[in-house]
Design an enzyme around this catalytic site. Structure first.
Site, PDB file in Angstrom:
ATOM      1  N   ASP A 465      24.309  42.938 -35.758  1.00  0.00           N
ATOM      2  CA  ASP A 465      24.394  44.393 -35.939  1.00  0.00           C
ATOM      3  C   ASP A 465      25.132  45.120 -34.818  1.00  0.00           C
ATOM      4  OD1 ASP A 465      22.996  44.109 -38.260  1.00  0.00           O
ATOM      5  OD2 ASP A 465      21.126  44.965 -37.541  1.00  0.00           O
ATOM      6  N   ASP A 683      10.282  43.649 -40.950  1.00  0.00           N
ATOM      7  CA  ASP A 683      11.447  44.276 -40.336  1.00  0.00           C
ATOM      8  C   ASP A 683      11.050  45.383 -39.369  1.00  0.00           C
ATOM      9  OD1 ASP A 683      13.321  42.738 -41.761  1.00  0.00           O
ATOM     10  OD2 ASP A 683      13.153  44.053 -43.491  1.00  0.00           O
TER      11      ASP A 683
END
Length: 744
Positions: A465, A683
């Protein structure tokens, strides 16, 4: 506050003969010296660092100016803000590094472009005043390949004379290396620089020269293609090595069965020779052509076959790499670490999975270990650290088959700058980059470099990311700071430099198709990744490949439509789901991104990984076939197997299932499908939960959240979570099992 006017007495005027003496304020003295270093250079591009020493009064802000003299340009700068006008460059301080005390130093860096030459600037100004303390420069050497000429042709077996010119304006040339592709052929340490490459078989080759100066800076020449033919006479025979296959692994003392097929359209094949490198192993004069190579010691070998016809023409196969181990000890870098190896099973996760009903069906599957904070290096909250996992992997390798163990290296300052649940512990503004290097990367590299673990194949997924955020999210303050400070680029380059070892394999993250699949994102992402990797010590060789869909949900393939499908006269790209993206699934995106990276200069051997841990999308909600609707939106929504409301939704998605099990070489250009996100792990959290596991609160994880501009619609698919509870793991894991595809 308004200033009071000074009152001057008549007596004072008389004492000065009628003139009023006005005291001028003292101006700050400006002085500086500059150290300008070209740290790396390649055809068309270079990296540079600039260090300013303030020899004048203390500064509250600074602006360094210089002129390029050969048409160079600035591509990216960190720890300073560039302004370019023609050939003039001005680098101004960021908000956090403007103050420089007298005698202090400040530094910044940049990537640049060049065409015909890259000389260093001759003079610098600081805040408009010429630097009077001198300028120290170090410039990469220049190098050009003078022989052979581009597209030259030779007859096999050929001897190719390779020659180069090299010079260094500010020192001496220490050596010139000569390469075929990425393979080093030879080195010359004194001018004239040359190398004689003998015994070259028929084929197409790409030659380059690389010069190093006495400070270790290097420059590569422009590549020169050459061709070696089989010469005149009748047509050369054809030959193919059928055994062993590339990447095969044997245990010493090994017997390696070599086999080839060969034919000659205008004559007969008289023999087939089998080679290890340039060493002849044996020959066979009758089909089927075979040779048994016995007693082979541990090592890495390149085997090939050469066919000879009745006119003396020859054809050789390209080399096939194989490995012979001593019970799993390769000690070498193979093209694809997953071939001939088994995956490490993390007992921490495996025990949780095995405790679930039906979990034994997947509990022995390899999953990655997330090193997402400094404490995780040594182990925290009962979980094993890096060394303990490596020790466990050694135990699992006891049977002789190499073991691949996967780590996620994930703690950049301002980490995951566009999210909240995955924000990290380090901040750019709090000396985060220095801490990242010394407290995070250095200890990890020290452990992984221990020769004790040389038999393991260690795969690192480096900072997922990160670089994708610098392409799409610079409008967010944390991402802008990560970009302007150079924290992401420099941090990743440092990690790659430290972790580039024989038995360590580095893969960088490319997000997923619903992030970078648009033309406006994919091209800039490829350029940023190429420039970042080229700036490392080993250049393109510092990475083995890239990974997509890390910890995400994008479907591997959409079986009922492709990007070219037309519905009712409309392209599916016009649907709200696809939204003009160039890709509809991860496999096509990853292969397309790989092709773009190779075009940008990465080697053709580049491998890709796809995280399939949660993108199965099976279960009762999975469509059994394409929709019959002629409305493009209705068709796509009824046909897509990915059942999320929006392809960008990411947090604990309801309906997701286990995807393809990890396996090597599943598709063209793909090194492996992998389970990087351990199934069942959360998550993030839908409410703030005090913990030391790095599980943060993010409204995107809340099933009642109605969405924002980043995720399109609402997140009704997200599961409510208390991610530290065993009950939550059980619910998430059971959902993934139920919706697994292929079904378990």
């Amino acid at each position: 506050m308004r200033r009071k006017l000074a009152i001057v007495s008549i007596a004072a005027v008389a004492a000065t003969g009628g003139a009023i003496a006005v005291m001028q304020p003292a101006l700050a003295a400006t002085g500086c010296s500059v150290k300008y270093t070209v740290t790396n250079q390649w055809p068309g591009g270079f990296g540079a660092s600039v260090e300013i020493t303030n020899t004048g009064d203390a500064l509250t802000s600074w602006s360094l100016g210089w002129d390029f003299v050969a048409g160079q340009g600035i591509q990216q700068m960190w720890q300073a803000v560039p302004t370019v006008s023609g050939l003039h460059v001005t680098a101004k301080n960021e908000s956090y590094n403007g103050a420089v005390p007298s005698g202090g130093k400040v530094a910044f860096g940049f990537n640049g472009s060049w065409t015909t030459a890259n000389p260093v600037p001759g003079a610098f100004t600081l805040n408009g005043a010429a630097c009077n303390g001198g300028t120290t420069t170090n410039q990469a050497p220049t190098v050009s390949l003078t022989s052979p000429a581009a597209n030259a042709t030779f007859s096999a077996p050929a001897t190719i004379g390779i020659a180069a010119n090299a010079a260094d304006a500010d020192g001496t040339v220490a050596k010139v290396e000569f390469y075929n592709g990425s393979t080093l052929l030879g080195t010359d340490t004194s001018a004239p620089y040359s190398y004689s490459w003998a015994g070259v078989a028929a084929g197409s080759y790409t030659l380059t020269a690389k010069a190093y100066d006495n400070m270790g800076l290097s420059t590569a020449s422009t590549a020169v293609p050459v061709t070696v033919t089989t010469g005149g006479g009748n047509g050369a025979p054809s030959v193919a090595l059928t055994s062993p296959t590339a990447g095969s692994t044997f245990t010493a003392p090994a017997t390696v069965a070599l086999a080839a097929t060969a034919s000659d359209s205008d004559g007969t094949v008289t023999k087939v020779d089998f080679y290890n490198g340039t060493t002849l192993l044996g020959s066979d004069t009758t089909a089927p052509y075979t040779y048994s190579w016995t007693g082979v010691a541990a090592g890495n070998y390149t085997v090939s076959a050469k066919a000879t016809d009745n006119a003396g023409n020859t054809t050789s196969t390209s080399g096939t790499a194989i490995t012979v181990t001593t019970g799993g000890d390769t000690g070498s870098h193979v093209d694809n670490p997953y071939v001939g190896a088994k995956g490490y099973v993390n007992s921490d996760w495996s025990a949780l999975a095995a405790a679930e009903p039906g979990g034994s069906r997947v509990a022995n599957t390899s999953t990655a270990i997330w090193i997402d904070r400094i404490a995780a290096i040594t182990g925290a909250n009962g979980a094993k650290g890096v060394r303990a996992h490596l020790d466990a992997a050694l135990a699992q390798a006891a049977g002789g088959t190499p073991v691949v163990i996967e780590f996620v290296i994930y703690d950049l300052p301002n980490r995951d700058c566009a999210a909240l649940a995955s924000n990290g512990e380090l901040k750019v503004s709090e000396n985060g980059l220095a801490r990242y290097k010394t407290e995070f990367i250095d200890p990890i590299a020290a452990i992984m470099s221990d020769s004790k673990y040389s038999s393991l194949r260690i795969v690192n997924v480096v900072e997922d990311d990160s670089l994708p955020n610098l392409v799409t999210n610079l409008g967010l303050a944390n991402c802008a700071e990560a970009n302007s400070s150079g924290a992401y680029v420099q941090g990743i380059q440092y990690a790659l430099n430290k972790l580039h070892k024989n038995n360590i394999y580095n893969y960088l993250d490319i997000g997923h198709h619903a992030w970078l699949g648009w033309d406006s994102n994919l091209g800039p992402a490829v350029t940023l990744m190429a420039n970042t990797v080229k700036g490392t010590t080993a250049g393109f060789n510092s990475v083995d490949g890239f990974i997509s869909n890390t910890a995400n949900y994008s479907a591997l393939t959409e079986p009922y439509f492709t990007i070219t499908t037309q519905v009712g006269g409309q392209s599916i790209r016009q649907s709200k789901w696809v939204d003009w993206n160039q890709y509809v699934d991860e496999l096509s995106f990853t292969q397309g991104f790989r092709n773009a990276l190779i075009t940008a200069g990465f080697p053709s051997t580049l491998g890709m990984l796809i995280d399939t841990s949660r993108n199965g999308w099976g279960g009762t909600a999975r469509p059994a076939g394409p929709s019959t609707s002629t409305d493009v939106n209705t068709f796509v929504n009824g046909s897509r197997i990915d059942r999320r409301i929006h392809a960008g939704n990411w947090c604990n998605q309801s309906g997701a299932g286990l995807g393809e099990r990890p396996r090597a070489t599943p598709a063209t250009g793909i090194d492996a499908y992998v389970w990087i996100k351990p199934p069942g792990e959360s998550d993030g959290s839908s409410t703030a939960i005090a913990n030391s596991d790095g599980k943060g609160f993010d409204r995107m994880c809340d099933p009642t959240y109605t969405g924002n501009s980043l995720n399109g619609n609402n997140l009704t698919g997200a599961l409510p979570n208390s991610p530290l509870s065993g009950a939550w793991f059980s619910g998430q894991f059971q959902q993934l099992m139920t919706n697994a595809y292929p079904a378990l």
